[in-house]
Every structure is written in structure tokens, then in C-alpha cells.
Write a protein that holds these residues in place. Sequence first.
Motif, mmCIF file in Angstrom:
data_model
loop_
_atom_site.group_PDB
_atom_site.id
_atom_site.type_symbol
_atom_site.label_atom_id
_atom_site.label_comp_id
_atom_site.label_asym_id
_atom_site.label_seq_id
_atom_site.Cartn_x
_atom_site.Cartn_y
_atom_site.Cartn_z
ATOM 1 N N MET A 260 -10.894 2.595 9.147
ATOM 2 C CA MET A 260 -9.891 1.662 8.646
ATOM 3 C C MET A 260 -9.282 2.182 7.352
ATOM 4 O O MET A 260 -9.982 2.690 6.486
ATOM 5 N N ALA A 261 -7.989 2.023 7.212
ATOM 6 C CA ALA A 261 -7.294 2.445 5.998
ATOM 7 C C ALA A 261 -7.669 1.530 4.846
ATOM 8 O O ALA A 261 -7.560 0.314 4.956
ATOM 9 N N LYS A 262 -8.145 2.132 3.761
ATOM 10 C CA LYS A 262 -8.566 1.315 2.625
ATOM 11 C C LYS A 262 -8.080 1.857 1.290
ATOM 12 O O LYS A 262 -8.428 1.331 0.264
ATOM 13 N N ARG A 263 -7.264 2.903 1.316
ATOM 14 C CA ARG A 263 -6.796 3.494 0.058
ATOM 15 C C ARG A 263 -5.308 3.788 0.138
ATOM 16 O O ARG A 263 -4.785 4.075 1.207
ATOM 17 N N LEU A 264 -4.684 3.741 -1.027
ATOM 18 C CA LEU A 264 -3.265 4.033 -1.090
ATOM 19 C C LEU A 264 -2.942 4.589 -2.471
ATOM 20 O O LEU A 264 -3.452 4.087 -3.471
ATOM 21 N N ASN A 265 -2.121 5.616 -2.514
ATOM 22 C CA ASN A 265 -1.634 6.157 -3.778
ATOM 23 C C ASN A 265 -0.175 5.753 -3.920
ATOM 24 O O ASN A 265 0.666 6.182 -3.135
ATOM 25 N N CYS A 266 0.119 4.946 -4.912
ATOM 26 C CA CYS A 266 1.491 4.541 -5.184
ATOM 27 C C CYS A 266 2.216 5.735 -5.820
ATOM 28 O O CYS A 266 1.615 6.472 -6.606
ATOM 29 N N PRO A 267 3.491 5.922 -5.515
ATOM 30 C CA PRO A 267 4.241 7.013 -6.142
ATOM 31 C C PRO A 267 4.251 6.959 -7.676
ATOM 32 O O PRO A 267 4.456 7.980 -8.320
ATOM 33 N N CYS A 268 3.968 5.798 -8.259
ATOM 34 C CA CYS A 268 3.934 5.685 -9.715
ATOM 35 C C CYS A 268 2.659 6.280 -10.302
ATOM 36 O O CYS A 268 2.508 6.377 -11.516
ATOM 37 N N GLY A 269 1.708 6.651 -9.415
ATOM 38 C CA GLY A 269 0.455 7.228 -9.872
ATOM 39 C C GLY A 269 -0.730 6.294 -9.784
ATOM 40 O O GLY A 269 -1.869 6.714 -9.961
ATOM 41 N N GLU A 270 -0.479 5.043 -9.490
ATOM 42 C CA GLU A 270 -1.558 4.059 -9.363
ATOM 43 C C GLU A 270 -2.330 4.300 -8.070
ATOM 44 O O GLU A 270 -1.755 4.514 -7.007
ATOM 45 N N TYR A 271 -3.649 4.281 -8.160
ATOM 46 C CA TYR A 271 -4.542 4.418 -7.004
ATOM 47 C C TYR A 271 -5.066 3.028 -6.673
ATOM 48 O O TYR A 271 -5.624 2.359 -7.532
ATOM 49 N N ILE A 272 -4.858 2.605 -5.441
ATOM 50 C CA ILE A 272 -5.265 1.265 -5.030
ATOM 51 C C ILE A 272 -6.303 1.405 -3.919
ATOM 52 O O ILE A 272 -6.096 2.141 -2.959
#
Length: 48
Positions: free
Chosen positions: A1-13
Motif C-alpha cells: 500500500m502507498a504510504k509515502r509522498l514527497n511534495c515538490p516543495c520538499g515536504e515528506y509526508i
Amino acid sequence: MAKRLNCPCGEYIEGEDEDDLVEKTQAHLSEKHPGHDYTREQILFLAY
């Protein structure tokens, strides 16, 4: 399951599960990027 995302602003969620990730990502977008609304499907497409 997808649980991570890197926002283009540099924020890691990271979420406990997909629902948590979507909720946290939408909160981040609302706070840091007003006007950039993404659907659950769009967020999960970008996630890994």
C-alpha cells in the motif's frame, strides 16, 4: 500500500495507511499550497 509522498516543495509526508496519507497530504496542501486541491486518486497516484 502507498504510504509515502514527497511534495515538490520538499515536504515528506508519511501515513499509517492510505487513508491517513490522503488526510495528511490534503492538510499539507490546504496549509502550504492553498488552491491546489487533489483527489484521493491523484494523491495515491503520486505516492509510493
